[in-house]
Design a protein around this motif. Structure first.
Motif, PDB file in Angstrom:
ATOM      1  N   LEU A   1     -36.434   2.533  23.856  1.00 66.45           N
ATOM      2  CA  LEU A   1     -36.462   1.080  24.028  1.00 66.45           C
ATOM      3  C   LEU A   1     -36.575   0.729  25.516  1.00 66.45           C
ATOM      4  O   LEU A   1     -37.361  -0.149  25.908  1.00 66.45           O
ATOM      5  N   ALA A   2     -35.820   1.446  26.339  1.00 61.62           N
ATOM      6  CA  ALA A   2     -35.876   1.177  27.787  1.00 61.62           C
ATOM      7  C   ALA A   2     -37.275   1.470  28.327  1.00 61.62           C
ATOM      8  O   ALA A   2     -37.814   0.708  29.148  1.00 61.62           O
ATOM      9  N   ASP A   3     -37.868   2.540  27.861  1.00 63.85           N
ATOM     10  CA  ASP A   3     -39.202   2.895  28.343  1.00 63.85           C
ATOM     11  C   ASP A   3     -40.235   1.850  27.926  1.00 63.85           C
ATOM     12  O   ASP A   3     -41.119   1.484  28.708  1.00 63.85           O
ATOM     13  N   LEU A   4     -40.108   1.381  26.685  1.00 64.59           N
ATOM     14  CA  LEU A   4     -41.054   0.358  26.218  1.00 64.59           C
ATOM     15  C   LEU A   4     -40.875  -0.948  26.985  1.00 64.59           C
ATOM     16  O   LEU A   4     -41.846  -1.665  27.243  1.00 64.59           O
ATOM     17  N   ARG A   5     -39.630  -1.246  27.360  1.00 57.79           N
ATOM     18  CA  ARG A   5     -39.406  -2.467  28.157  1.00 57.79           C
ATOM     19  C   ARG A   5     -40.012  -2.319  29.559  1.00 57.79           C
ATOM     20  O   ARG A   5     -40.562  -3.264  30.109  1.00 57.79           O
ATOM     21  N   ARG A   6     -39.854  -1.119  30.082  1.00 59.79           N
ATOM     22  CA  ARG A   6     -40.284  -0.910  31.470  1.00 59.79           C
ATOM     23  C   ARG A   6     -41.810  -0.812  31.566  1.00 59.79           C
ATOM     24  O   ARG A   6     -42.439  -1.483  32.374  1.00 59.79           O
ATOM     25  N   ALA A   7     -42.386   0.022  30.712  1.00 61.09           N
ATOM     26  CA  ALA A   7     -43.815   0.331  30.879  1.00 61.09           C
ATOM     27  C   ALA A   7     -44.693  -0.251  29.776  1.00 61.09           C
ATOM     28  O   ALA A   7     -45.917  -0.196  29.875  1.00 61.09           O
ATOM     29  N   GLY A   8     -44.048  -0.771  28.729  1.00 63.21           N
ATOM     30  CA  GLY A   8     -44.837  -1.239  27.580  1.00 63.21           C
ATOM     31  C   GLY A   8     -45.395  -0.060  26.808  1.00 63.21           C
ATOM     32  O   GLY A   8     -45.359   1.082  27.286  1.00 63.21           O
ATOM     33  N   PRO A   9     -45.924  -0.306  25.626  1.00 67.48           N
ATOM     34  CA  PRO A   9     -46.528   0.788  24.860  1.00 67.48           C
ATOM     35  C   PRO A   9     -47.874   1.182  25.460  1.00 67.48           C
ATOM     36  O   PRO A   9     -48.536   0.359  26.099  1.00 67.48           O
ATOM     37  N   ALA A  10     -48.249   2.425  25.247  1.00 65.76           N
ATOM     38  CA  ALA A  10     -49.615   2.822  25.611  1.00 65.76           C
ATOM     39  C   ALA A  10     -50.577   2.050  24.709  1.00 65.76           C
ATOM     40  O   ALA A  10     -50.215   1.666  23.588  1.00 65.76           O
ATOM     41  N   GLN A  11     -51.776   1.824  25.229  1.00 70.22           N
ATOM     42  CA  GLN A  11     -52.746   1.058  24.440  1.00 70.22           C
ATOM     43  C   GLN A  11     -52.979   1.711  23.079  1.00 70.22           C
ATOM     44  O   GLN A  11     -53.093   1.027  22.057  1.00 70.22           O
ATOM     45  N   GLU A  12     -53.017   3.045  23.048  1.00 74.13           N
ATOM     46  CA  GLU A  12     -53.258   3.750  21.785  1.00 74.13           C
ATOM     47  C   GLU A  12     -52.100   3.512  20.803  1.00 74.13           C
ATOM     48  O   GLU A  12     -52.320   3.307  19.607  1.00 74.13           O
ATOM     49  N   GLU A  13     -50.872   3.536  21.312  1.00 75.39           N
ATOM     50  CA  GLU A  13     -49.716   3.276  20.448  1.00 75.39           C
ATOM     51  C   GLU A  13     -49.806   1.866  19.854  1.00 75.39           C
ATOM     52  O   GLU A  13     -49.544   1.651  18.670  1.00 75.39           O
ATOM     53  N   LEU A  14     -50.146   0.942  20.724  1.00 74.64           N
ATOM     54  CA  LEU A  14     -50.239  -0.444  20.264  1.00 74.64           C
ATOM     55  C   LEU A  14     -51.352  -0.591  19.221  1.00 74.64           C
ATOM     56  O   LEU A  14     -51.178  -1.274  18.203  1.00 74.64           O
ATOM     57  N   ASP A  15     -52.460   0.064  19.468  1.00 72.36           N
ATOM     58  CA  ASP A  15     -53.581  -0.010  18.519  1.00 72.36           C
ATOM     59  C   ASP A  15     -53.182   0.564  17.153  1.00 72.36           C
ATOM     60  O   ASP A  15     -53.524   0.016  16.106  1.00 72.36           O
ATOM     61  N   HIS A  16     -52.457   1.694  17.181  1.00 76.37           N
ATOM     62  CA  HIS A  16     -52.018   2.293  15.916  1.00 76.37           C
ATOM     63  C   HIS A  16     -51.112   1.336  15.145  1.00 76.37           C
ATOM     64  O   HIS A  16     -51.262   1.151  13.934  1.00 76.37           O
ATOM     65  N   ALA A  17     -50.160   0.746  15.865  1.00 80.44           N
ATOM     66  CA  ALA A  17     -49.232  -0.184  15.207  1.00 80.44           C
ATOM     67  C   ALA A  17     -49.987  -1.396  14.667  1.00 80.44           C
ATOM     68  O   ALA A  17     -49.737  -1.873  13.553  1.00 80.44           O
ATOM     69  N   ARG A  18     -50.920  -1.878  15.454  1.00 84.23           N
ATOM     70  CA  ARG A  18     -51.667  -3.076  15.058  1.00 84.23           C
ATOM     71  C   ARG A  18     -52.512  -2.794  13.813  1.00 84.23           C
ATOM     72  O   ARG A  18     -52.542  -3.582  12.878  1.00 84.23           O
ATOM     73  N   ARG A  19     -53.181  -1.649  13.821  1.00 82.98           N
ATOM     74  CA  ARG A  19     -54.018  -1.327  12.658  1.00 82.98           C
ATOM     75  C   ARG A  19     -53.171  -1.207  11.391  1.00 82.98           C
ATOM     76  O   ARG A  19     -53.570  -1.623  10.307  1.00 82.98           O
ATOM     77  N   GLN A  20     -51.993  -0.595  11.549  1.00 78.68           N
ATOM     78  CA  GLN A  20     -51.134  -0.445  10.364  1.00 78.68           C
ATOM     79  C   GLN A  20     -50.701  -1.823   9.838  1.00 78.68           C
ATOM     80  O   GLN A  20     -50.744  -2.077   8.634  1.00 78.68           O
ATOM     81  N   LEU A  21     -50.282  -2.705  10.747  1.00 79.53           N
ATOM     82  CA  LEU A  21     -49.856  -4.037  10.294  1.00 79.53           C
ATOM     83  C   LEU A  21     -51.031  -4.812   9.703  1.00 79.53           C
ATOM     84  O   LEU A  21     -50.879  -5.518   8.694  1.00 79.53           O
ATOM     85  N   GLU A  22     -52.176  -4.665  10.313  1.00 79.64           N
ATOM     86  CA  GLU A  22     -53.356  -5.358   9.768  1.00 79.64           C
ATOM     87  C   GLU A  22     -53.678  -4.861   8.369  1.00 79.64           C
ATOM     88  O   GLU A  22     -53.988  -5.640   7.474  1.00 79.64           O
ATOM     89  N   GLN A  23     -53.607  -3.530   8.195  1.00 72.59           N
ATOM     90  CA  GLN A  23     -53.895  -2.992   6.858  1.00 72.59           C
ATOM     91  C   GLN A  23     -52.903  -3.536   5.839  1.00 72.59           C
ATOM     92  O   GLN A  23     -53.252  -3.847   4.702  1.00 72.59           O
ATOM     93  N   ARG A  24     -51.641  -3.648   6.250  1.00 71.04           N
ATOM     94  CA  ARG A  24     -50.646  -4.158   5.296  1.00 71.04           C
ATOM     95  C   ARG A  24     -50.918  -5.609   4.945  1.00 71.04           C
ATOM     96  O   ARG A  24     -50.689  -6.042   3.818  1.00 71.04           O
ATOM     97  N   LEU A  25     -51.407  -6.364   5.904  1.00 71.35           N
ATOM     98  CA  LEU A  25     -51.750  -7.764   5.610  1.00 71.35           C
ATOM     99  C   LEU A  25     -52.943  -7.840   4.667  1.00 71.35           C
ATOM    100  O   LEU A  25     -52.974  -8.664   3.757  1.00 71.35           O
ATOM    101  N   VAL A  26     -53.932  -6.971   4.885  1.00 67.46           N
ATOM    102  CA  VAL A  26     -55.081  -6.941   3.968  1.00 67.46           C
ATOM    103  C   VAL A  26     -54.622  -6.530   2.567  1.00 67.46           C
ATOM    104  O   VAL A  26     -55.046  -7.095   1.556  1.00 67.46           O
TER     105      VAL A  26
END
Lengths: 427, 411
Positions: free
Chosen positions: B326-351
């Motif tokens: 949690l501290a690392d994500l606050r400090r540096a944010g997620p890597a773009q790839e991590e964010l993309d993976h999370a986003r795709r998963q949430l998008e798929q669930r919405l579809v």
């Protein structure tokens, strides 16, 4: 692809295309216009019961839990974790190991072809090393411990040990923690070599897809058949009657958990005859223990069972049993009354009960085939049972009342019965 | 009374859920018993058997009643589901009998003798079942650990009290109590209905309007209690078992703005929302400490919780790993790839909501009770504009509150 055949199933408004690949693998594609999420399920008849087999000139014995362990290792992928490959396309995926099968699936709303490539790649390729196998052990131990904390899980396998003398169904699919600690890389390599043959794969796909294009893609991904004789399963001889009439154990429960089961002397086999027998058993169980049964209602009203009472049927090619269970402060009364009710039910059921139960079974089956994943899962299960997709609907329509009564008579017999009780520790 | 309706003929099963929401309070045990008693029969179907037979006749329809905790609300749900009539033989009429049945169990329950609101033996039997069930809750270690965790973390808040109460509270419920809470729920609860699948909106709307026509506007539900934590608390309890259950709770009120909400949701997904997440990779894949570990946002209450099944001796390591990620994500944010993976998963669930009547109904209700009412397509668009920096900023919200461990009893 060979023997391509497209069939319309009017009861469920579905259209399936079945084919056999050049290597012998079977494929079903269900075309579902308008569905946004497609699904692919792949599986093979290799499960936790496959503990002893002949591989070439060797007899191999593996610890319980080996099939499940191997399923875990497939997700590691050869060069890249399967998790990462599916995550890139936003696909949901999972796998499962039952007593007789191992299955893998994914669902995706985009890049379905890429997902299909991943699925068919990792189930035909594995890299097993001591380090990789060791790394998974702690994870699987935690999974096994999670199940071990559930009284119902523990109770069902105590019942299995009462019902069966030597059959591997006595072991849970994951094995025990001790079993998991005995599994080696060599065990897994033997299992892989024996069962994960491209020709053994069964593949079911559903979605808004062109079946012809999907079949061509699948054919392109499948590897050649293995040119050695099929593995020979070494089946333990199982006596036809239960191993014990009652097994009891102390467990971490507040109230006694009670299970009663009736086993068939042998399993029904695969194919339409096996499915028919399974459906008859299921209807027989509903007639006795569904909420709409006066037999169940009588047990409930008299306080023999409560609202946690459940009944189920467990069947595959070489075993078959019906079971009922719940919590009770009076285990002996529960066992006597539930057993007595089932074993005298044959003369208490009526034809209008049968028609009503069958009608409900039809409605539930039809409406369970909703998502593409549910449809593909159904089609895969059918192939692994060596029946056509949706065959259950036609078979169900053709069953007769007298057949169900005969099935009840065969199944619910005292000489087929065994029981298991988990008693509170120190109680 | 609000009705959310999505007519979707592709669905093979239709469902109608009627939710009645009232505050979680001292009457919650009575409401829990009430739904059990209502399922035992009505005036027109005077037994559980009669109800079950009517449902079988209707081609395997279901009528389920249950009461559960949703945020700090006690939600009483009646769900009717049935197979789409286009899949049944011509002339089969399922829905016209089912909807009145749902109303009948609530409005015309089976009455007792001598003017009693319910049959005494039914109340006694169902109450005894629930008392015994409460007594044996600890047999399910995972559910018990979650219950104890919430009880510690939200000790002085409605959310911390299980809606079924305790054995004593349940044992004290009377038939008169049941009648009182039944009438109060029907007259004063907030009613929200959702219908999804091969349904026609007009008859359902008419049915509900007729049912609830004489009601006054219900009082607003009380605001959610938001306690600001002080020092992080660590609680350890023991129970015989194979596996320790680890829970870590953070106070985490939802952002007011839509962009912030989506960024927080993506942040929680990157932290522990699936196999792509940090915790799954670090705790399971790298350290082999757990079979599963996950983080979830309890939006209506405003909590972020992390849960895992582990060996007790690894609890400190897992806690520290949660803090570190949690501290690392606050400090540096997620890597773009991590964010993309999370986003795709949430998008798929919405579809995927468009493929499941149950999931779509749950989504619509959740959006309604949170006051958001966003279409899945709009949410997908909002997800696409979230940046790593926005995720990092929103992950400043969670404040550590309670670490709970249910450990196997030491020999």
């Amino acid at each position: 692809m060979n023997s391509v055949e497209t069939i319309v199933h009017p009861q469920v408004r579905e259209e399936s295309t079945r084919a056999r690949a050049e290597n012998g693998a079977e494929v079903v594609v269900v075309r579902r216009p308008g569905f946004a999420v497609s699904a692919a399920h792949v599986g093979l008849r290799f499960g936790s019961n496959d503990l002893r087999f002949r591989l070439g000139d060797r007899i191999v014995e593996v610890p319980p839990g080996s099939a499940h362990y191997l399923e875990h290792k497939l997700f590691e992928g050869r060069d890249e974790k399967v998790f990462d490959r599916f995550a890139r396309i936003g696909a949901e995926f999972n796998g499962g190991t039952s007593f007789t099968t191992t299955t893998y699936y994914f669902t995706a709303s985009q890049a379905f072809d890429a997902g299909l490539d991943v699925l068919l790649d990792f189930v035909q390729d594995v890299l097993l090393t001591e380090e990789r196998v060791e790394k998974e052990r702690g994870i699987i131990e935690q999974e096994v411990r999670m199940y071990d904390d559930h009284p119902s899980f523990h109770g069902v396998f105590l019942l299995h040990r009462a019902l069966y003398h030597r059959h591997p169904i006595r072991h849970s699919p994951g094995g025990s923690v001790d079993d998991v600690r005995r599994i080696t890389v060599d065990h897994l390599r033997d299992c892989w070599q024996a069962f994960y043959r491209p020709e053994n794969l069964r593949i079911a796909i559903a979605g808004d897809l062109d079946p012809e294009a999907v079949l061509a893609r699948v054919e392109g991904m499948l590897r050649p058949a293995v040119l050695t004789p099929p593995v020979e399963r070494l089946v333990v001889e199982e006596p036809p009657t239960p191993a014990a009439s009652l097994l009891e154990e102390d467990f971490r429960v507040t109230r006694p958990h009670v299970y009663v089961g009736w086993r068939d002397p042998e399993g029904p086999g695969l194919g339409d005859s096996g499915l028919r027998r399974r459906l008859l058993g299921s209807l027989a169980l509903d007639l006795v223990f569904d909420l709409a049964s006066p037999i169940h209602e009588d047990l409930y009203q008299r306080g023999v069972v409560d609202d946690g009472f459940r009944a189920s049927l467990s069947v595959d090619a070489d075993w078959s049993y019906a079971a009922a269970g719940g919590e009770s402060d009076e285990p002996e009364r529960f066992l006597a009354e539930v057993a007595g009710a089932a074993e005298s039910a044959r003369d208490r059921v009526r034809e209008d009960d049968f028609e009503r139960v069958r009608r409900a079974a039809f409605g539930r089956l039809v409406s369970s085939l909703q998502s593409c994943s549910a449809v593909a899962g159904h089609a895969l299960h059918a192939m692994l049972q060596e029946v056509a997709p949706f065959a259950a609907l036609d078979l169900l329509a053709g069953l007769r009342f007298d057949e169900v009564r005969v099935r009840m008579d065969e199944l619910f017999r005292e000489e087929h019965r065994a029981a298991a009780v988990l008693r509170p520790e120190g109680g | 009374m609000d009705l959310l309706c999505v007519c979707e003929p592709r669905f093979k099963r239709a469902l109608l859920e009627i939710h009645v929401e009232v505050p979680l309070d001292g009457d919650s045990p009575a409401r829990t018993l009430l739904v059990s008693v209502l399922e035992q029969g009505s005036a027109g179907h005077p037994s559980r058997l009669a109800l079950a037979r009517a449902l079988q006749e209707a081609w395997g329809a279901d009528l389920d009643l249950w009461a559960d905790r949703n945020g700090e609300v006690h939600r009483l749900t009646t769900r009717v589901s049935w197979v789409g009539e286009s899949l049944l033989p011509a002339g089969a009429d399922v829905v016209s009998g089912l909807l009145p049945l749902a109303r009948e169990v609530w409005e015309a329950p089976r009455r007792g003798e001598d003017g009693r609101p319910f049959r005494a033996e039914v109340v006694e039997r169902e109450r005894e079942h629930l008392v015994k069930r409460i007594r044996s809750l600890r047999d399910d270690r995972a559910a018990w650990a979650e219950q104890r965790f919430l009880a510690h973390m939200c000790a002085d808040e409605p959310y911390g009290r299980p809606p079924w109460g305790d054995e004593a509270a349940m044992a004290a419920v009377t038939g008169d109590d049941l009648e009182r809470v039944r009438l109060a729920a029907l007259s004063g609860g907030r009613v929200l209905a959702v219908a999804v699948g091969p349904v026609e909106e007009e008859p359902i709307e008419e049915f509900l309007a007729e049912w609830f026509r004489d009601r006054a506007e219900p009082p607003p539900l009380p605001a959610v209690v938001q306690r600001r934590p002080g020092e992080r608390r660590e609680v350890r309890e023991e129970l015989p078992g194979e596996q320790a259950r680890f829970h870590y709770g953070f106070r985490c009120p939802l952002p007011e703005d839509e962009a912030g909400r989506e960024a927080l949701l993506l942040g929680v997904s990157v932290l522990g929302g699936g196999v792509h997440s940090r915790l799954f990779r670090k705790v399971r894949e790298e350290r082999s400490l757990a079979y599963g570990i996950s983080a979830r946002l309890r939006s209506r209450k405003g909590l972020l919780t992390v849960a895992a099944g582990i060996q007790a001796e690894h609890a400190d390591e897992v806690r520290d790993r949660v803090d570190a990620e949690l501290a690392d994500l606050r400090r540096a944010g997620p890597a773009q790839e991590e964010l993309d993976h999370a986003r795709r998963q949430l998008e798929q669930r919405l579809v995927a909501l468009s493929e499941s009547p149950g999931a779509l109904a749950a989504y619509l209700v959740r959006e309604e009770v949170l006051g958001l009412r966003r279409a899945p397509e709009d949410r997908r668009a909002a997800l696409r504009s979230v940046t790593p920096a926005a995720v990092a900023a929103e992950l400043e919200r969670p404040i550590p509150d309670t670490v709970y461990l249910l450990a196997p009893t030491q020999p």
